[in-house]
Design an enzyme around this catalytic site. Structure first.
Site, PDB file in Angstrom:
ATOM      1  N   GLU A  35      78.473  31.046  59.138  1.00  0.00           N
ATOM      2  CA  GLU A  35      78.493  29.604  58.871  1.00  0.00           C
ATOM      3  C   GLU A  35      79.384  29.403  58.475  1.00  0.00           C
ATOM      4  O   GLU A  35      80.420  29.136  58.536  1.00  0.00           O
ATOM      5  CB  GLU A  35      77.242  29.122  58.011  1.00  0.00           C
ATOM      6  CG  GLU A  35      75.807  29.370  58.167  1.00  0.00           C
ATOM      7  CD  GLU A  35      75.041  30.337  58.518  1.00  0.00           C
ATOM      8  OE1 GLU A  35      75.941  30.960  58.139  1.00  0.00           O
ATOM      9  OE2 GLU A  35      74.273  30.786  59.600  1.00  0.00           O
ATOM     10  N   TYR A 103      71.177  45.180  61.158  1.00  0.00           N
ATOM     11  CA  TYR A 103      71.712  44.615  59.862  1.00  0.00           C
ATOM     12  C   TYR A 103      70.482  45.262  58.653  1.00  0.00           C
ATOM     13  O   TYR A 103      69.466  45.767  59.282  1.00  0.00           O
ATOM     14  CB  TYR A 103      70.809  42.602  60.024  1.00  0.00           C
ATOM     15  CG  TYR A 103      71.374  41.956  61.080  1.00  0.00           C
ATOM     16  CD1 TYR A 103      72.389  41.629  60.864  1.00  0.00           C
ATOM     17  CD2 TYR A 103      70.477  41.565  61.596  1.00  0.00           C
ATOM     18  CE1 TYR A 103      73.072  40.713  61.871  1.00  0.00           C
ATOM     19  CE2 TYR A 103      70.863  40.980  62.562  1.00  0.00           C
ATOM     20  CZ  TYR A 103      72.157  39.871  62.213  1.00  0.00           C
ATOM     21  OH  TYR A 103      72.411  39.424  63.464  1.00  0.00           O
ATOM     22  N   ARG A 105      69.730  43.234  55.778  1.00  0.00           N
ATOM     23  CA  ARG A 105      69.931  42.569  55.512  1.00  0.00           C
ATOM     24  C   ARG A 105      68.585  41.490  54.750  1.00  0.00           C
ATOM     25  O   ARG A 105      68.679  40.756  53.899  1.00  0.00           O
ATOM     26  CB  ARG A 105      70.827  41.191  55.700  1.00  0.00           C
ATOM     27  CG  ARG A 105      69.224  41.175  57.103  1.00  0.00           C
ATOM     28  CD  ARG A 105      70.362  40.163  58.165  1.00  0.00           C
ATOM     29  NE  ARG A 105      71.588  39.046  57.673  1.00  0.00           N
ATOM     30  CZ  ARG A 105      71.489  37.747  58.732  1.00  0.00           C
ATOM     31  NH1 ARG A 105      72.026  38.297  59.734  1.00  0.00           N
ATOM     32  NH2 ARG A 105      72.309  36.585  57.737  1.00  0.00           N
ATOM     33  N   GLY A 256      81.414  31.582  68.933  1.00  0.00           N
ATOM     34  CA  GLY A 256      80.695  30.343  68.821  1.00  0.00           C
ATOM     35  C   GLY A 256      81.119  29.370  68.319  1.00  0.00           C
ATOM     36  O   GLY A 256      81.182  28.531  68.281  1.00  0.00           O
ATOM     37  N   ASP A 257      81.323  30.045  67.346  1.00  0.00           N
ATOM     38  CA  ASP A 257      81.390  29.842  66.260  1.00  0.00           C
ATOM     39  C   ASP A 257      82.731  28.833  65.837  1.00  0.00           C
ATOM     40  O   ASP A 257      82.836  27.941  65.531  1.00  0.00           O
ATOM     41  CB  ASP A 257      81.524  30.811  64.957  1.00  0.00           C
ATOM     42  CG  ASP A 257      80.644  30.911  64.049  1.00  0.00           C
ATOM     43  OD1 ASP A 257      78.796  31.006  64.331  1.00  0.00           O
ATOM     44  OD2 ASP A 257      80.511  32.525  63.627  1.00  0.00           O
ATOM     45  N   ASP A 293      85.885  37.961  63.215  1.00  0.00           N
ATOM     46  CA  ASP A 293      84.917  36.990  63.588  1.00  0.00           C
ATOM     47  C   ASP A 293      86.202  35.912  63.571  1.00  0.00           C
ATOM     48  O   ASP A 293      85.558  34.675  63.875  1.00  0.00           O
ATOM     49  CB  ASP A 293      83.996  36.898  63.033  1.00  0.00           C
ATOM     50  CG  ASP A 293      82.675  37.506  63.079  1.00  0.00           C
ATOM     51  OD1 ASP A 293      83.095  38.797  63.908  1.00  0.00           O
ATOM     52  OD2 ASP A 293      81.866  37.316  62.785  1.00  0.00           O
TER      53      ASP A 293
HETATM   54  O1  CKP Z   1      77.425  33.470  67.836  1.00  0.00           O
HETATM   55  P1  CKP Z   1      78.745  33.904  67.017  1.00  0.00           P
HETATM   56  O2  CKP Z   1      79.120  35.080  67.987  1.00  0.00           O
HETATM   57  O3  CKP Z   1      80.050  32.661  66.780  1.00  0.00           O
HETATM   58  O4  CKP Z   1      77.876  34.088  65.839  1.00  0.00           O
HETATM   59  C1  CKP Z   1      78.528  35.856  64.683  1.00  0.00           C
HETATM   60  C2  CKP Z   1      78.061  35.129  63.567  1.00  0.00           C
HETATM   61  O5  CKP Z   1      76.784  34.759  60.846  1.00  0.00           O
HETATM   62  C3  CKP Z   1      78.452  36.717  62.723  1.00  0.00           C
HETATM   63  O6  CKP Z   1      79.596  37.079  61.915  1.00  0.00           O
HETATM   64  C4  CKP Z   1      77.289  37.027  62.246  1.00  0.00           C
HETATM   65  O7  CKP Z   1      77.511  38.324  61.194  1.00  0.00           O
HETATM   66  C5  CKP Z   1      76.838  36.086  62.086  1.00  0.00           C
HETATM   67  O8  CKP Z   1      76.868  35.410  63.187  1.00  0.00           O
HETATM   68  C6  CKP Z   1      75.309  37.763  62.293  1.00  0.00           C
HETATM   69  O9  CKP Z   1      74.179  36.334  61.083  1.00  0.00           O
HETATM   70  O10 CKP Z   1      74.734  37.513  63.555  1.00  0.00           O
HETATM   71 MG    MG Z   2      76.609  31.780  68.162  1.00  0.00          MG
END
Ligand code: CKP
Ligand code: MG
Length: 312
Positions: A35, A103, A105, A256-257, A293
């Site tokens: 996000e 993770y 988290r 994707g972001d 990212d």
């Molecule tokens: O779908 P994407 O590859 O654009 O997403 C990447 C993000 O938030 C990455 O920054 C990671 O921290 C996350 O997706 C996640 O929680 O997996």
């Molecule tokens: Mg994505």
């Protein structure tokens, strides 16, 4: 604000060497979170973007906060959680093409977000609310907070943009499918990857996916097919926007972001859905060219020169 979002950002420790994590000695430390990545992408392009979250009362929380704030994103809605720590994750590079993430988290500060963290005014005054399927997967209270944010958006006619961002290691498949379909049905813009759409709807033909999304009430559905581009469907128009050529993918995470930031930026600038998808494709491609990212997200100059180069 032009766009506001809510979600967890963490520190990503990526192994600097290839091979199993148990042998890794050196790590880089970067800030990551789907996000906030989208908000950083929007901020680089001059849009006003805000991020709602919680961080721990710890050094990594400070790192996350100052990094995102340094990128020009509004962090006025970020709370410090006194009980739980900032989440982290580790990245293991098995080869130059294959990596795995781990993770750490659960019970993180952000997974402790609640409905009370959502200020009605903050969402009511935005043009778009961006949601991803990661946030409702974090905890039951995060799911409720997402539903609350969406109901505020609906009440004030703020458009909801939804990227399912399926993370199978965060929740069980049945619950994931149910919640992702539920949120898609509340969205104006829906941005699944083809695999995510197949997981949700059980069909893989983009046209059928577009139809299913229409039946749920989505106005603009965009189905991403990786480097090949994306299909878009609205009531008036539909088509395939071919992907931007990429010489060599260095790190696909975050593409994707970048795509979501590009689509939202295009719509905010008054571009057609088709041209907004083209901007999304371009930014998604640019993100893959560098490690990290958000490091590849362009500012206006870089975006313009990218499109000028394509025309040459
Ligand atoms: O779908 P994407 O590859 O654009 O997403 C990447 C993000 O938030 C990455 O920054 C990671 O921290 C996350 O997706 C996640 O929680 O997996
Ligand atoms: Mg994505």
């Amino acid at each position: 604000m032009d766009v506001v979002t809510m979600g967890e950002s963490m520190v990503l420790f990526a192994s600097k060497s290839q091979g199993l994590l148990r042998y890794a000695n050196d790590f880089s430390a970067r800030v990551a979170g789907a996000e906030s990545n989208v908000m950083i992408g929007l901020s680089r392009l001059g849009h006003k973007a805000g991020w709602i979250s919680r961080i721990g009362n710890d050094e990594l929380g400070q790192k996350v906060r100052s990094f995102i704030q340094g990128e020009g994103v509004d962090i006025s809605q970020v709370k410090i959680d006194e009980t739980f720590p900032t989440g982290i994750f580790l990245k293991e590079a098995l080869s130059s093409e294959r990596s795995r993430v781990y993770y750490y988290r659960s019970h993180s500060a952000a997974s402790n977000m609640t409905e009370e963290d959502i200020a009605e005014d903050y969402i009511a005054n935005a043009k778009y609310l961006h949601i991803t399927g990661i946030t409702p997967a974090l905890s039951d209270n995060c799911y409720k907070a997402v539903r609350h944010a969406i109901s505020i958006a609906k009440k004030h006619k703020v458009k909801v943009c939804f990227d399912p961002n399926l993370r199978k290691n965060l929740w069980n498949e049945e619950r994931a499918r149910q919640v992702l379909l539920e949120i898609a049905g509340l969205s104006d813009i829906f941005l699944p990857g083809i695999d995510e759409a197949e997981f949700m709807f059980g069909v893989s033909d983009p046209k059928l996916i577009g139809e299913k999304a229409f039946q749920l009430g989505v106005g603009l559905s965009i189905i991403k097919i990786g480097a090949e581009g994306a299909y878009y469907f609205t009531k008036e128009d539909k088509g395939l926007v071919k992907g931007s050529p990429v010489q060599q993918v260095v790190d696909p995470v975050g593409a994707g972001d970048g795509f979501a930031a590009g689509v939202l930026s295009g719509l905010l600038d008054g571009l057609s859905p088709k041209d907004s998808v083209e901007r999304g494709n371009a930014i998604g491609a640019m993100v893959t060219l560098v490690p990290g990212d958000v490091e590849g997200l362009p500012d206006r100059n870089l975006l313009d020169s990218y499109f000028n180069k394509q025309e040459d």
